[in-house]
Design an enzyme around this catalytic site. Structure first.
Site, PDB file in Angstrom:
ATOM      1  N   ASN A   1     -48.468 -38.858 -18.735  1.00  6.74           N
ATOM      2  CA  ASN A   1     -48.247 -40.161 -18.099  1.00  6.74           C
ATOM      3  C   ASN A   1     -49.343 -40.409 -17.060  1.00  6.74           C
ATOM      4  O   ASN A   1     -49.814 -39.478 -16.396  1.00  6.74           O
ATOM      5  CB  ASN A   1     -46.850 -40.268 -17.483  1.00  6.74           C
ATOM      6  CG  ASN A   1     -46.519 -39.185 -16.491  1.00  6.74           C
ATOM      7  OD1 ASN A   1     -46.966 -38.053 -16.614  1.00  6.74           O
ATOM      8  ND2 ASN A   1     -45.731 -39.520 -15.485  1.00  6.74           N
TER       9      ASN A   1
ATOM     10  N   GLU B   1     -46.044 -40.294 -24.067  1.00  9.42           N
ATOM     11  CA  GLU B   1     -45.919 -40.469 -25.520  1.00  9.42           C
ATOM     12  C   GLU B   1     -46.901 -41.520 -26.020  1.00  9.42           C
ATOM     13  O   GLU B   1     -47.565 -41.351 -27.053  1.00  9.42           O
ATOM     14  CB  GLU B   1     -44.493 -40.919 -25.885  1.00  9.42           C
ATOM     15  CG  GLU B   1     -43.407 -39.933 -25.503  1.00  9.42           C
ATOM     16  CD  GLU B   1     -42.831 -40.192 -24.120  1.00  9.42           C
ATOM     17  OE1 GLU B   1     -43.606 -40.538 -23.183  1.00  9.42           O
ATOM     18  OE2 GLU B   1     -41.616 -40.033 -23.949  1.00  9.42           O
TER      19      GLU B   1
HETATM   20  N1  THU Z   1     -42.458 -41.598 -18.456  1.00  7.84           N
HETATM   21  C1  THU Z   1     -43.078 -41.057 -19.552  1.00  7.84           C
HETATM   22  O1  THU Z   1     -44.216 -40.567 -19.478  1.00  7.84           O
HETATM   23  N2  THU Z   1     -42.395 -41.084 -20.721  1.00  7.84           N
HETATM   24  C2  THU Z   1     -41.162 -41.635 -20.902  1.00  7.84           C
HETATM   25  O2  THU Z   1     -40.715 -41.740 -22.023  1.00  7.84           O
HETATM   26  C3  THU Z   1     -40.393 -42.056 -19.747  1.00  7.84           C
HETATM   27  C4  THU Z   1     -41.160 -42.209 -18.483  1.00  7.84           C
HETATM   28  C5  THU Z   1     -43.184 -41.579 -17.180  1.00  7.84           C
HETATM   29  C6  THU Z   1     -43.608 -42.936 -16.689  1.00  7.84           C
HETATM   30  C7  THU Z   1     -43.689 -42.727 -15.205  1.00  7.84           C
HETATM   31  O3  THU Z   1     -44.966 -42.220 -14.880  1.00  7.84           O
HETATM   32  C8  THU Z   1     -42.653 -41.642 -14.926  1.00  7.84           C
HETATM   33  O4  THU Z   1     -42.363 -41.044 -16.175  1.00  7.84           O
HETATM   34  C9  THU Z   1     -41.372 -42.138 -14.292  1.00  7.84           C
HETATM   35  O5  THU Z   1     -40.833 -43.177 -14.992  1.00  7.84           O
END
Ligand code: THU
Length: 131
Positions: A42, A55
């Site tokens: 992320n 993802e």
């Molecule tokens: N996040 C992801 O990387 N994948 C997900 O499916 C849910 C949320 C990240 C986005 C953000 O940086 C952090 O988790 C909190 O929402």
């Protein structure tokens, strides 16, 4: 690539997370049918909405390199890098998966270093929107 190795790649990808705002570190490892693994983390932003999930980072890396067919994805995430077994893909990521993957696409959610839960895309996104 076996399931456990893919999960280890997802755990490893957590370390690249750029998440100063949520402090949630998320990693993903996506296996394409060509046999290549695309990892993602992320990446957050001060303006919040440009934030991209682990993802989608993995999917967009793969798609932008010509991949169109996928076997499975492993996802690992949690606050401060501590794996949270409830860290399932968000709705936007599920919709992106539905664009490129069949309903039996396998989604492995890492529980701990050595265990994971498994879902199909159809389980996580029933009645997906399609045109
Ligand atoms: N996040 C992801 O990387 N994948 C997900 O499916 C849910 C949320 C990240 C986005 C953000 O940086 C952090 O988790 C909190 O929402």
């Amino acid at each position: 690539m076996n399931d456990k190795t893919l999960c280890m790649s997802a755990i490893n990808a957590m370390s690249f997370s750029y998440s100063p705002y949520s402090e949630c570190k998320v990693g993903a490892a996506l296996l394409s049918s060509s046999g290549k693994v695309y990892t993602g983390c992320n990446i957050e932003n001060a303006s919040f909405s440009p934030t991209v999930c682990a993802e989608r980072t993995a999917f967009f890396k793969a798609i932008s390199e010509g991949e169109r067919d996928f076997v499975k994805i492993a996802v690992a995430g949690g606050k401060n890098g501590i794996i949270d077994p409830g860290f399932t893909p968000c709705g936007v990521c599920r919709q992106v998966m539905a664009e490129f993957c069949r309903p039996d696409f396998r989604i492995l959610i890492v529980n701990a270093e050595n265990s994971f839960d498994e879902f199909s895309l159809a389980q996580l996104l029933p009645e997906a929107f399609k045109i």
